[in-house]
Enzyme design. Structure first.
Site, PDB file in Angstrom:
ATOM      1  N   ASP A  56       9.472   1.299   4.760  1.00  0.00           N
ATOM      2  CA  ASP A  56      10.512   0.581   5.209  1.00  0.00           C
ATOM      3  C   ASP A  56      11.622   1.461   5.913  1.00  0.00           C
ATOM      4  OD1 ASP A  56       9.404  -1.893   4.484  1.00  0.00           O
ATOM      5  OD2 ASP A  56      10.877  -2.247   2.855  1.00  0.00           O
ATOM      6  N   THR A  73       0.667  -1.317   0.220  1.00  0.00           N
ATOM      7  CA  THR A  73      -0.055  -0.033   0.065  1.00  0.00           C
ATOM      8  C   THR A  73       0.819   1.230  -0.122  1.00  0.00           C
ATOM      9  OG1 THR A  73      -0.169  -0.133   2.287  1.00  0.00           O
ATOM     10  CG2 THR A  73      -1.800  -0.937   1.041  1.00  0.00           C
ATOM     11  N   ASP A  74       2.111   1.162   0.403  1.00  0.00           N
ATOM     12  CA  ASP A  74       3.000   2.366   0.366  1.00  0.00           C
ATOM     13  C   ASP A  74       3.201   3.054  -0.641  1.00  0.00           C
ATOM     14  OD1 ASP A  74       4.682   0.368  -0.095  1.00  0.00           O
ATOM     15  OD2 ASP A  74       6.268   0.999   1.238  1.00  0.00           O
ATOM     16  N   GLY A  95      17.215 -10.787   2.982  1.00  0.00           N
ATOM     17  CA  GLY A  95      16.276 -11.426   2.097  1.00  0.00           C
ATOM     18  C   GLY A  95      15.358 -11.916   2.761  1.00  0.00           C
ATOM     19  N   ALA A  96      14.878 -11.576   4.093  1.00  0.00           N
ATOM     20  CA  ALA A  96      13.828 -12.370   4.743  1.00  0.00           C
ATOM     21  C   ALA A  96      12.629 -11.281   4.949  1.00  0.00           C
ATOM     22  CB  ALA A  96      14.112 -12.469   6.261  1.00  0.00           C
ATOM     23  N   TYR A 135       8.207  -7.470  -8.777  1.00  0.00           N
ATOM     24  CA  TYR A 135       7.763  -6.389  -7.676  1.00  0.00           C
ATOM     25  C   TYR A 135       7.491  -5.279  -8.493  1.00  0.00           C
ATOM     26  CZ  TYR A 135       8.264  -3.069  -3.646  1.00  0.00           C
ATOM     27  OH  TYR A 135       7.608  -2.303  -2.757  1.00  0.00           O
TER      28      TYR A 135
END
Length: 379
Positions: free
Chosen positions: A168, A31-32, A118-119, A220
């Site tokens: 993030d 949503t960002d 990568g998590a 993405y």
């Protein structure tokens, strides 16, 4: 450790040490970059940076997590594509700071990190934000946390080439201990929502599936472009502008089923963020469980960014007693979260580990997430 490694590598003492955390996103996925709502909280896992200024125009980078000789870059030559691998993130931050008019003459930096790479827990944002905060402090730039987040996003979008939103970086820069961050990504207005699960006999488990992903991968970017195409077709600035009670009408105006799926996820996900905020503020934390689970179904079926390991983690958590579960992060691998009663922690953890072994998947890493502090100077 970080200071002693800096001394070993650079043969001098650092001017200071800073830390920035990874994050878990409780609800509000993808949503960002649609100007929507998100609700992350900071992990206790951090990237630390020991830093000193230079005056000769050099940026020197070293990391305990990527053993290699010191990377040496001339800051005057920094342009997108000029730094490879992990060094692109801090180099991009310095490039973005200088592009915004800030006078920086160089730095020596040593990094150490406990944020799993990568998590889906924002290891890249932690790396960016700790760099930005350290340089802002040392060069007395006076930047506010939201400004640091914006510059870090620009570094990742333009310099690194990963089309991420602002969540993030803002989470790493702005979160507070014991709280989840309710963030409007359009204007960066934010509220700290109390999120003390231990006091209620609850835990939030993070299941790192150990399936690696990269936000710069094409899938993405395809989702982001599809959302932008749908917004244009619907005549709105961003999909955030479609009210939840007008979703069916909006979907009826789109002929492309792929775009319809993207729109449905974004609009319903924004609504889910608002539902979680309402239930937390009402003191009904257990009631957020079904909202989390509904979010996973939307990400799996409409946004189509889950994978077999994430689905297995979610389904096993739910069948072994979790109140709710979903994937978290950008998708295509990474981590899932599960809201569980404290007494059910071992049962759920063992069930997930056993299910992964039965399917011959890599053994997952399962840990309890406790809302931690945002970026700060630690020495």
């Amino acid at each position: 450790m970080t200071q002693s490694e800096f001394r070993r590598v650079y043969q001098a003492d650092p001017e200071g040490v800073w830390a920035a955390p990874g994050r878990v996103n409780l609800i509000g996925e993808h949503t960002d970059y649609n100007d929507g709502f998100v609700m992350p909280f900071a992990l206790p896992h951090t990237t630390t940076a020991a830093v000193s200024r230079r005056t000769d125009g050099l940026l020197r980078l070293h990391s305990s997590n990527a053993p290699a000789p010191v990377a040496e870059l001339r800051i005057a030559d920094l342009e997108p594509g000029t730094a490879d691998g992990w060094t692109g993130y801090p180099a991009g931050v310095l490039w973005a700071l200088r592009g915004a008019g800030h006078h920086i003459t160089g730095a020596d930096i040593h990094y150490d990190s406990t944020v799993p790479v990568g998590a889906g827990l924002s290891s890249s944002a932690a790396l960016e934000v700790v760099t930005a905060l350290a340089l802002s402090d040392l060069y007395e730039l006076g930047l506010q946390r939201w400004q640091l987040a914006r510059l870090c996003q620009r570094a990742e979008n333009v310099f690194v080439g990963a089309p991420t939103g602002i969540m993030d970086q803002t989470a790493s820069a702005c979160c507070q201990p014991g709280h989840a961050l309710y963030l409007d990504t359009r204007d960066l207005s934010q509220r700290q929502i109390p999120f003390d699960l231990a006091a209620e006999g609850l835990r939030l488990l993070v299941v790192d599936t150990r399936v690696k992903h990269a936000h710069s991968d094409g899938a993405y970017g395809e989702r982001r472009r599809g959302c932008e195409e749908a917004a244009a077709a619907l005549g709105v600035v961003a999909l955030r502008d479609i009210p939840h009670d007008e979703l069916d009408a909006a979907l009826g105006r789109l002929a492309d089923d792929g775009l319809r799926r993207l729109v449905r996820h974004i609009v319903t996900e924004n609504h889910r963020v608002e539902q979680v905020v309402e239930r937390l503020e009402a003191g009904d934390t257990r009631a957020i469980g079904p909202v989390l689970t509904a979010g996973h179904a939307s990400l799996r079926d409409d946004f189509r960014i889950s994978c077999a390991e994430l689905d297995l983690a979610v389904e096993t958590a739910l069948s072994s007693g979790a109140l709710g579960a979903r994937m978290t992060g950008g998708g295509f691998g990474g981590s899932a979260i599960a809201l569980v009663e404290d007494a059910a922690t071992d049962k759920v953890t063992e069930a997930i580990t056993g299910a992964f072994a039965a399917e011959n998947h890599l053994a997952p890493r399962v840990f309890t997430a406790v809302p931690g502090a945002g970026a700060r100077r630690i020495d």
